[in-house]
Write a protein that holds these residues in place. Sequence first.
Motif, mmCIF file in Angstrom:
data_model
loop_
_atom_site.group_PDB
_atom_site.id
_atom_site.type_symbol
_atom_site.label_atom_id
_atom_site.label_comp_id
_atom_site.label_asym_id
_atom_site.label_seq_id
_atom_site.Cartn_x
_atom_site.Cartn_y
_atom_site.Cartn_z
ATOM 1 N N ASN A 89 0.837 -1.195 0.000
ATOM 2 C CA ASN A 89 0.000 0.000 0.000
ATOM 3 C C ASN A 89 0.878 1.254 0.000
ATOM 4 O OD1 ASN A 89 0.860 0.345 2.656
ATOM 5 N ND2 ASN A 89 -1.088 -0.281 3.557
ATOM 6 N N LYS A 93 3.272 -1.013 3.470
ATOM 7 C CA LYS A 93 2.867 -2.256 4.116
ATOM 8 C C LYS A 93 2.499 -3.288 3.049
ATOM 9 C CE LYS A 93 -0.492 -4.265 7.249
ATOM 10 N NZ LYS A 93 -1.757 -4.067 7.952
ATOM 11 N N ILE A 95 0.481 -6.064 1.542
ATOM 12 C CA ILE A 95 -0.907 -6.468 1.797
ATOM 13 C C ILE A 95 -1.306 -7.733 1.042
ATOM 14 C CG2 ILE A 95 -1.732 -4.180 2.449
ATOM 15 C CD1 ILE A 95 -2.796 -3.890 -0.408
ATOM 16 N N VAL A 96 -0.581 -8.096 -0.024
ATOM 17 C CA VAL A 96 -0.915 -9.292 -0.803
ATOM 18 C C VAL A 96 0.385 -9.977 -1.232
ATOM 19 C CG1 VAL A 96 -1.964 -10.154 -2.939
ATOM 20 C CG2 VAL A 96 -3.059 -8.298 -1.696
ATOM 21 N N LEU A 107 -8.014 -6.397 -4.881
ATOM 22 C CA LEU A 107 -7.887 -5.301 -3.902
ATOM 23 C C LEU A 107 -9.249 -4.695 -3.587
ATOM 24 C CD1 LEU A 107 -4.697 -3.455 -5.216
ATOM 25 C CD2 LEU A 107 -4.871 -5.225 -3.472
ATOM 26 N N SER A 108 -10.327 -5.440 -3.831
ATOM 27 C CA SER A 108 -11.671 -4.889 -3.643
ATOM 28 C C SER A 108 -11.962 -4.510 -2.195
ATOM 29 C CB SER A 108 -12.715 -5.869 -4.166
ATOM 30 O OG SER A 108 -12.588 -7.114 -3.503
ATOM 31 N N GLU A 109 -11.265 -5.125 -1.232
ATOM 32 C CA GLU A 109 -11.477 -4.794 0.181
ATOM 33 C C GLU A 109 -10.578 -3.643 0.657
ATOM 34 O OE1 GLU A 109 -13.858 -6.300 2.051
ATOM 35 O OE2 GLU A 109 -14.413 -7.341 0.207
ATOM 36 N N GLN A 110 -9.691 -3.166 -0.195
ATOM 37 C CA GLN A 110 -8.760 -2.099 0.182
ATOM 38 C C GLN A 110 -9.346 -0.729 -0.168
ATOM 39 O OE1 GLN A 110 -5.887 -2.724 1.808
ATOM 40 N NE2 GLN A 110 -6.385 -4.902 1.745
ATOM 41 N N PRO A 111 -8.899 0.325 0.504
ATOM 42 C CA PRO A 111 -9.374 1.672 0.177
ATOM 43 C C PRO A 111 -8.781 2.168 -1.145
ATOM 44 C CG PRO A 111 -7.725 1.769 1.913
ATOM 45 C CD PRO A 111 -8.004 0.321 1.658
ATOM 46 N N ASN A 112 -9.435 3.147 -1.754
ATOM 47 C CA ASN A 112 -8.914 3.767 -2.970
ATOM 48 C C ASN A 112 -7.504 4.284 -2.730
ATOM 49 O OD1 ASN A 112 -11.283 3.316 -4.332
ATOM 50 N ND2 ASN A 112 -12.053 5.406 -4.102
ATOM 51 N N TYR A 115 -1.123 1.736 -5.291
ATOM 52 C CA TYR A 115 -0.454 0.555 -4.738
ATOM 53 C C TYR A 115 0.735 0.204 -5.620
ATOM 54 C CZ TYR A 115 -4.637 0.127 -1.907
ATOM 55 O OH TYR A 115 -5.661 0.388 -1.030
#
Length: 135
Positions: A89, A93, A95-96, A107-112, A115
């Motif tokens: 991100n 961090k 994240i995947v 990344l649908s659960e991540q904020p706009n 990345y």
Amino acid sequence: PYAALIEGIGSTCGAFCMIQPVFESGNDLWCARLNNDVIWNFDPENPCLLMVGVEEPEPIQEFAIYPNPSSGLFYIRLTSKTSRALVFNSIGKQIVILNDINKPIDLSEQPNGVYLVKLVNNNNEAMVRRIVLKK
């Protein structure tokens, strides 16, 4: 007087001068090649063989991530073998982690936001691309 060696070119006093201090094989130039052609061979009865070499690593080729920007799912198109993909991100961090590059990055659960996708090959060489998540 001492001569300076210039890697890949020869020395400051020419290709065929005596270099001091003496190297392991004496002070003779045993073999010289240019584009795989022998241009000097001290002993014609012994072939001018390449004694050392470095294996070139396979570089990561270009890759694309699409669609970019996306509302959640990203796909990777690449032209070389890659061992994994990492997504970070905007604050760095991780994240995947993708061990199967053929699967989409979700990344649908991540904020706009922006990345970074880092592709790593088996030689631990990496290339990075930015992706934008915009829902």
